[in-house]
Design a protein around this motif. Sequence first.
Motif, PDB file in Angstrom:
ATOM      1  N   LEU A  21      41.773  35.043  44.863  1.00  0.00           N
ATOM      2  CA  LEU A  21      40.971  36.253  45.053  1.00  0.00           C
ATOM      3  C   LEU A  21      41.228  37.270  43.937  1.00  0.00           C
ATOM      4  N   VAL A  22      42.467  37.359  43.473  1.00  0.00           N
ATOM      5  CA  VAL A  22      42.800  38.252  42.361  1.00  0.00           C
ATOM      6  C   VAL A  22      42.117  37.764  41.082  1.00  0.00           C
ATOM      7  N   ALA A  23      42.136  36.470  40.830  1.00  0.00           N
ATOM      8  CA  ALA A  23      41.438  35.917  39.659  1.00  0.00           C
ATOM      9  C   ALA A  23      39.936  36.196  39.758  1.00  0.00           C
ATOM     10  N   LEU A  24      39.395  36.088  40.944  1.00  0.00           N
ATOM     11  CA  LEU A  24      37.971  36.368  41.151  1.00  0.00           C
ATOM     12  C   LEU A  24      37.667  37.841  40.864  1.00  0.00           C
ATOM     13  N   ALA A  25      38.594  38.740  41.208  1.00  0.00           N
ATOM     14  CA  ALA A  25      38.402  40.166  40.897  1.00  0.00           C
ATOM     15  C   ALA A  25      38.264  40.357  39.387  1.00  0.00           C
ATOM     16  N   ALA A  26      39.123  39.691  38.615  1.00  0.00           N
ATOM     17  CA  ALA A  26      39.036  39.793  37.153  1.00  0.00           C
ATOM     18  C   ALA A  26      37.699  39.262  36.649  1.00  0.00           C
ATOM     19  N   GLN A  27      37.243  38.151  37.221  1.00  0.00           N
ATOM     20  CA  GLN A  27      35.975  37.567  36.787  1.00  0.00           C
ATOM     21  C   GLN A  27      34.792  38.470  37.140  1.00  0.00           C
ATOM     22  N   ILE A  28      34.773  38.981  38.362  1.00  0.00           N
ATOM     23  CA  ILE A  28      33.670  39.849  38.791  1.00  0.00           C
ATOM     24  C   ILE A  28      33.597  41.103  37.929  1.00  0.00           C
ATOM     25  N   CYS A  29      34.762  41.687  37.654  1.00  0.00           N
ATOM     26  CA  CYS A  29      34.808  42.933  36.883  1.00  0.00           C
ATOM     27  C   CYS A  29      34.824  42.692  35.377  1.00  0.00           C
ATOM     28  N   GLN A  30      34.907  41.438  34.966  1.00  0.00           N
ATOM     29  CA  GLN A  30      34.908  41.045  33.551  1.00  0.00           C
ATOM     30  C   GLN A  30      36.024  41.757  32.781  1.00  0.00           C
ATOM     31  N   VAL A  31      37.246  41.620  33.315  1.00  0.00           N
ATOM     32  CA  VAL A  31      38.436  42.231  32.712  1.00  0.00           C
ATOM     33  C   VAL A  31      39.499  41.165  32.503  1.00  0.00           C
ATOM     34  N   PRO A  32      40.467  41.415  31.601  1.00  0.00           N
ATOM     35  CA  PRO A  32      41.490  40.408  31.332  1.00  0.00           C
ATOM     36  C   PRO A  32      42.642  40.378  32.336  1.00  0.00           C
ATOM     37  N   ILE A  33      42.829  41.466  33.119  1.00  0.00           N
ATOM     38  CA  ILE A  33      43.990  41.528  34.011  1.00  0.00           C
ATOM     39  C   ILE A  33      43.584  42.039  35.385  1.00  0.00           C
ATOM     40  N   ALA A  34      44.110  41.374  36.411  1.00  0.00           N
ATOM     41  CA  ALA A  34      43.941  41.821  37.800  1.00  0.00           C
ATOM     42  C   ALA A  34      45.263  41.604  38.517  1.00  0.00           C
ATOM     43  N   LEU A  35      45.586  42.516  39.436  1.00  0.00           N
ATOM     44  CA  LEU A  35      46.857  42.477  40.158  1.00  0.00           C
ATOM     45  C   LEU A  35      46.661  42.813  41.624  1.00  0.00           C
ATOM     46  N   MET A  36      47.441  42.149  42.474  1.00  0.00           N
ATOM     47  CA  MET A  36      47.542  42.557  43.869  1.00  0.00           C
ATOM     48  C   MET A  36      48.951  43.089  44.047  1.00  0.00           C
ATOM     49  N   GLY A  37      49.056  44.392  44.257  1.00  0.00           N
ATOM     50  CA  GLY A  37      50.366  45.014  44.355  1.00  0.00           C
ATOM     51  C   GLY A  37      50.627  45.599  45.720  1.00  0.00           C
ATOM     52  N   VAL A  38      51.895  45.592  46.092  1.00  0.00           N
ATOM     53  CA  VAL A  38      52.337  46.240  47.325  1.00  0.00           C
ATOM     54  C   VAL A  38      53.467  47.184  46.961  1.00  0.00           C
ATOM     55  N   MET A  39      53.546  48.284  47.687  1.00  0.00           N
ATOM     56  CA  MET A  39      54.587  49.273  47.428  1.00  0.00           C
ATOM     57  C   MET A  39      55.776  49.008  48.339  1.00  0.00           C
ATOM     58  N   VAL A 118      41.570  49.475  44.359  1.00  0.00           N
ATOM     59  CA  VAL A 118      41.096  49.717  45.719  1.00  0.00           C
ATOM     60  C   VAL A 118      42.230  49.392  46.680  1.00  0.00           C
ATOM     61  N   PRO A 119      42.425  50.240  47.706  1.00  0.00           N
ATOM     62  CA  PRO A 119      43.503  49.954  48.655  1.00  0.00           C
ATOM     63  C   PRO A 119      43.194  48.721  49.502  1.00  0.00           C
ATOM     64  N   ILE A 120      44.263  48.066  49.910  1.00  0.00           N
ATOM     65  CA  ILE A 120      44.165  46.959  50.858  1.00  0.00           C
ATOM     66  C   ILE A 120      44.688  47.512  52.180  1.00  0.00           C
ATOM     67  N   PHE A 121      43.821  47.563  53.169  1.00  0.00           N
ATOM     68  CA  PHE A 121      44.164  48.135  54.475  1.00  0.00           C
ATOM     69  C   PHE A 121      44.486  47.047  55.496  1.00  0.00           C
ATOM     70  N   ALA A 153      39.221  43.108  48.290  1.00  0.00           N
ATOM     71  CA  ALA A 153      40.366  43.762  48.942  1.00  0.00           C
ATOM     72  C   ALA A 153      40.324  43.516  50.453  1.00  0.00           C
ATOM     73  N   GLN A 154      39.141  43.548  51.035  1.00  0.00           N
ATOM     74  CA  GLN A 154      39.004  43.257  52.470  1.00  0.00           C
ATOM     75  C   GLN A 154      39.384  41.805  52.762  1.00  0.00           C
ATOM     76  N   GLN A 155      38.991  40.897  51.892  1.00  0.00           N
ATOM     77  CA  GLN A 155      39.337  39.484  52.084  1.00  0.00           C
ATOM     78  C   GLN A 155      40.843  39.265  51.956  1.00  0.00           C
ATOM     79  N   ILE A 156      41.485  39.955  51.030  1.00  0.00           N
ATOM     80  CA  ILE A 156      42.945  39.856  50.905  1.00  0.00           C
ATOM     81  C   ILE A 156      43.602  40.386  52.165  1.00  0.00           C
ATOM     82  N   SER A 157      43.088  41.479  52.710  1.00  0.00           N
ATOM     83  CA  SER A 157      43.618  42.029  53.958  1.00  0.00           C
ATOM     84  C   SER A 157      43.515  41.005  55.087  1.00  0.00           C
TER      85      SER A 157
END
Length: 180
Positions: A21-39, A118-121, A153-157
Amino acid sequence: LNPSSHSYCDHPSSDSQCARLVALAAQICQVPIALMGVMDGDVLRHSEPQCQFFQAVYGCTLTQVPRQVSPCTQTIAARNLFIISDIPAAIRQGYVPRSIAQHPLMEDPDGMQFYAGVPIFSAGGDILGTLSVFDRQPRQLTEAQQDGLKTLAQQISIQIEWCHYQHLAAQERRDRQQAE
């Protein structure tokens, strides 16, 4: 779910699904880096320790950063999609803290110039972390890309929640077997 834990699920299929899903975020947004982070720590009260851990990454090898240098902190505060179209300009104008310039992805000469997160709720409304994308040049996201990022983000949640309930069910089975 415990939003202050940096490991919501240790199940390999969940990690794999989140990575896709993170790789798909990079593809959809056409960017080189995507991250799923938690605090780590209480994300709303900024309690210690103050790190952001990356459970899934695309396009880089980061595993964690100090919270004070992470633009994801602003995403969490906004509780919504947060975009920095031109990071250096936003820092100069005081739109974001200067400490963001110390983020490992921004420090090198080809550092990141764009951020969207975008936050993951959780189902209960707690913030579990963020899904974010970075680019090396200033830019905008289309409305479709913004919607795609929110949907991912909803799918990751959903994936995190599923894994959490699977873990609880497995623990309950083990407890019953031990009681017998």
